[in-house]
Design a protein around this motif. Sequence first.
Motif, short mmCIF file in Angstrom:
data_model
loop_
_atom_site.label_atom_id
_atom_site.label_comp_id
_atom_site.label_asym_id
_atom_site.label_seq_id
_atom_site.Cartn_x
_atom_site.Cartn_y
_atom_site.Cartn_z
N ILE A 96 1.70 6.31 -7.28
CA ILE A 96 0.91 7.40 -7.73
C ILE A 96 1.47 8.60 -7.91
O ILE A 96 1.23 9.49 -8.53
CB ILE A 96 -0.61 7.25 -7.02
CG1 ILE A 96 -1.27 6.20 -7.16
CG2 ILE A 96 -1.41 8.42 -6.82
CD1 ILE A 96 -2.42 5.94 -6.35
N CYS A 128 -4.20 6.20 0.63
CA CYS A 128 -3.05 6.41 -0.38
C CYS A 128 -3.02 7.50 -1.15
O CYS A 128 -2.12 8.43 -1.09
CB CYS A 128 -3.11 5.32 -1.49
SG CYS A 128 -2.46 3.45 -0.88
N GLY A 174 -7.04 2.83 -0.50
CA GLY A 174 -7.01 3.80 -1.54
C GLY A 174 -7.16 5.21 -1.10
O GLY A 174 -6.55 6.18 -1.66
N ALA A 185 0.78 -1.22 0.07
CA ALA A 185 -0.02 0.11 -0.02
C ALA A 185 0.90 1.28 -0.03
O ALA A 185 0.61 2.20 -0.55
CB ALA A 185 -1.28 0.10 1.36
N THR A 199 -12.15 7.80 -5.44
CA THR A 199 -12.02 6.34 -5.09
C THR A 199 -13.59 5.56 -4.85
O THR A 199 -13.81 4.52 -5.09
CB THR A 199 -11.42 6.15 -3.74
OG1 THR A 199 -10.12 6.84 -3.64
CG2 THR A 199 -11.34 4.87 -3.25
N VAL A 219 1.98 1.59 -3.51
CA VAL A 219 1.10 2.17 -4.35
C VAL A 219 0.89 3.62 -4.38
O VAL A 219 0.74 4.34 -5.20
CB VAL A 219 -0.32 1.57 -4.30
CG1 VAL A 219 -1.35 2.30 -4.62
CG2 VAL A 219 -0.56 0.12 -4.46
N ALA A 220 0.97 4.24 -2.92
CA ALA A 220 0.79 5.77 -2.80
C ALA A 220 2.29 6.32 -3.53
O ALA A 220 2.24 7.18 -4.36
CB ALA A 220 1.25 6.04 -1.26
N ALA A 277 -5.56 3.05 -6.82
CA ALA A 277 -5.47 2.65 -5.54
C ALA A 277 -6.52 1.63 -4.95
O ALA A 277 -6.27 0.60 -4.33
CB ALA A 277 -5.05 3.90 -4.70
#
Length: 382
Positions: free
Chosen positions: A50, A86, A83, A43, A118, A46-47, A74
């Motif tokens: 992005i 994130c 998400g 996670a 999201t 993922v942040a 996310a």
Amino acid sequence: MHVPDGFIDAPVSVATGVVAAGAVAVSLRGARRELDERTAPLAGLVAAFIFAVQMLNFPVAAGTSGHLLGGALAAILVGPYTGVLCVSVVLLMQGVLFADGGLTALGVNITDMALVTTVVAYAIFRTIVKLAPHRRRTVTVASFVAALVSVPAAAVAFTAIYALGGTADVAIGKVFAAMVGVHVLIGIGEAAITALTVGAVVAVRPDLVYGARGVTGRPLEIRSSPLAPVAPGQVARADGPVADDARAPEPDAARAPEPDGVRAPEPDGAAVPAAAPKRSARRLWWAGLAAALLCAGVVSFYASASPDGLEKVAHDKGIDKKAEDHAAKDSPLADYGVKDISDARLSGGLAGVIGVGATLAVGSGVFIVVRRRRAAAESERG
């Protein structure tokens, strides 16, 4: 679509700040159910990913560019609650370190870019995967559609917020038409990036994609036939009982090794779910980090220099008449460059790498803490 200071008045900024704080609080609790020991570090990645891809502005129309918002990506990869967190971490890092997105408008940006994208994206994604055949291709297609719709949805949300608290006297109908029109085009780029990324991860590790759970296949189970009960002296097999003691399994010491993830049935013939071995996510983590660093440190130099959708609309329609200087405008990383480094390529690349590292550290820290709290709560209940 980062809203700067001065676009939205104080009362609405405070109200959206309350909404954003509530969304983050709810997401912190919800993320406990989504994260486990393998996905918590992912996670944070993922942040960071992005953050990196948001530096890659792509042209969408004459004099206008767009960039990834990331809410759909996310939510599908790590879950909707995680998400929201994130994207919120990304927006916080951008506002504090890079003077991108106003600090007084942080609540507006989290509400618009983290919460709305999201929620809308994941709702559309889940609807599609429930109605369509359960295949890996379905996950990719659903990702594309969800991401495509989430961007103009964020544009609509911004227009609604501006209608309530815009500081410039601008016809809302014109703002709505301009925002939605340009962000439909940006949504195509968002959809392509999201679908390609989700498709790539699903192809190699579908078990780590939150949105693919229950879609890309179930663990193997070995069952004896319910129509042929096992009688004394019989041996249960996957295709039914065998009434031949001579064909009974050999002792454990001489038994052939079983395939990974498959256990022999218990003597009572009951169904036994497969004990699929947990594979390490380390390779995927390193690959994702390398991709993020490459995007932020190298590819970002070739990103479009045109203003993004909101900046273009704000300039054309007069929304930016009362824009204010950013509180962090003197940050050594303001405008995604390292202060006192004259070489633009080196300055921008280094700033991007620093941003990826900072976002990864903060995001991973948040998600590991959330995961540990879940583990502590489970141990207390146990």
